[in-house]
Scaffold this motif. Structure first.
Motif, mmCIF file in Angstrom:
data_model
loop_
_atom_site.group_PDB
_atom_site.id
_atom_site.type_symbol
_atom_site.label_atom_id
_atom_site.label_comp_id
_atom_site.label_asym_id
_atom_site.label_seq_id
_atom_site.Cartn_x
_atom_site.Cartn_y
_atom_site.Cartn_z
ATOM 1 N N THR A 152 8.240 3.751 3.045
ATOM 2 C CA THR A 152 7.293 2.637 3.064
ATOM 3 C C THR A 152 8.017 1.311 3.217
ATOM 4 O O THR A 152 7.608 0.461 4.006
ATOM 5 C CB THR A 152 6.436 2.638 1.784
ATOM 6 O OG1 THR A 152 5.755 3.895 1.711
ATOM 7 C CG2 THR A 152 5.428 1.511 1.781
ATOM 8 N N ASP A 176 0.854 -1.181 0.000
ATOM 9 C CA ASP A 176 0.000 0.000 0.000
ATOM 10 C C ASP A 176 0.899 1.243 0.000
ATOM 11 O O ASP A 176 1.329 1.708 1.058
ATOM 12 C CB ASP A 176 -0.920 -0.016 1.225
ATOM 13 C CG ASP A 176 -1.928 1.112 1.217
ATOM 14 O OD1 ASP A 176 -2.214 1.651 0.118
ATOM 15 O OD2 ASP A 176 -2.418 1.465 2.291
ATOM 16 N N TRP A 177 1.195 1.770 -1.178
ATOM 17 C CA TRP A 177 2.109 2.895 -1.336
ATOM 18 C C TRP A 177 1.405 4.213 -1.035
ATOM 19 O O TRP A 177 0.297 4.442 -1.490
ATOM 20 C CB TRP A 177 2.654 2.946 -2.765
ATOM 21 C CG TRP A 177 3.435 1.744 -3.139
ATOM 22 C CD1 TRP A 177 3.037 0.728 -3.957
ATOM 23 C CD2 TRP A 177 4.751 1.414 -2.705
ATOM 24 N NE1 TRP A 177 4.031 -0.206 -4.062
ATOM 25 C CE2 TRP A 177 5.090 0.188 -3.307
ATOM 26 C CE3 TRP A 177 5.673 2.034 -1.866
ATOM 27 C CZ2 TRP A 177 6.317 -0.431 -3.094
ATOM 28 C CZ3 TRP A 177 6.892 1.420 -1.656
ATOM 29 C CH2 TRP A 177 7.212 0.201 -2.263
#
Length: 172
Positions: free
Chosen positions: A125, A105-106
């Motif tokens: 991230t 999930d960027w």
């Protein structure tokens, strides 16, 4: 390399087959540069002062194959001078990761009316992933062998602080 792609069972995949000659010539890195997304040699790719190679350790070979094939599908796309993750027909370096490693999930950020992802977003991230490994870190052209994680976090914090000063942003 050819042998690694053979081992994964994708050397003769149509998406990879068209690049076999380049791979045999030593072009093993897919990167997004101003001329567009292309295969480059490791030596050409490493012509930088700062480099972090981060790897999420997930032993899922099927996931790796999917990522590789998505990566090969990006080759030939022009550089995305709009830096927008909402378009898939043009790619910039951090978008290459965003478009190919789709199981993470960027974070994106609105910049000049576009959703973008920066290299700093990618690194932050990946650092938050529990199974992340720093494979190699170079800073100012020198390999960092000790305290890689601490230095990488320090560099990101300094860049973030510099961004606040340059752009008048409020800290998160």
């Amino acid at each position: 390399t050819e042998s690694e792609l053979e081992e994964l069972g994708v050397w003769d995949h149509p998406v990879v087959r068209r690049y076999q000659k380049e791979i045999r010539q030593g072009r093993h890195v897919v990167e997004a540069l101003r001329p567009g997304v292309q295969l480059n040699s490791l030596e050409g790719f490493l012509n930088v002062d700062d480099l972090a190679v981060l790897r999420v350790q997930d032993d899922d070979g099927e996931k790796l194959v999917e990522r590789l094939l998505r990566t090969f599908r990006q080759i030939g796309k022009p550089y995305d001078f709009n830096f927008s993750v909402e378009t898939t027909n043009r790619i910039v370096c951090s978008e290459l990761v965003y478009q190919t490693v789709t199981d993470i999930d960027w974070p994106t950020q609105q910049q000049f009316g576009r959703s973008t992802i920066s290299p700093d977003h990618v690194v932050r991230t990946l650092l938050s992933q529990k199974d992340m490994e720093i494979v190699v870190l170079y800073h100012d052209g020198v390999e960092v062998e000790k305290d890689r994680l601490a230095l990488l976090r320090e560099l990101l914090a300094a860049r973030r602080e510099q961004g606040y000063k340059l752009y008048g942003q409020d800290p998160e």
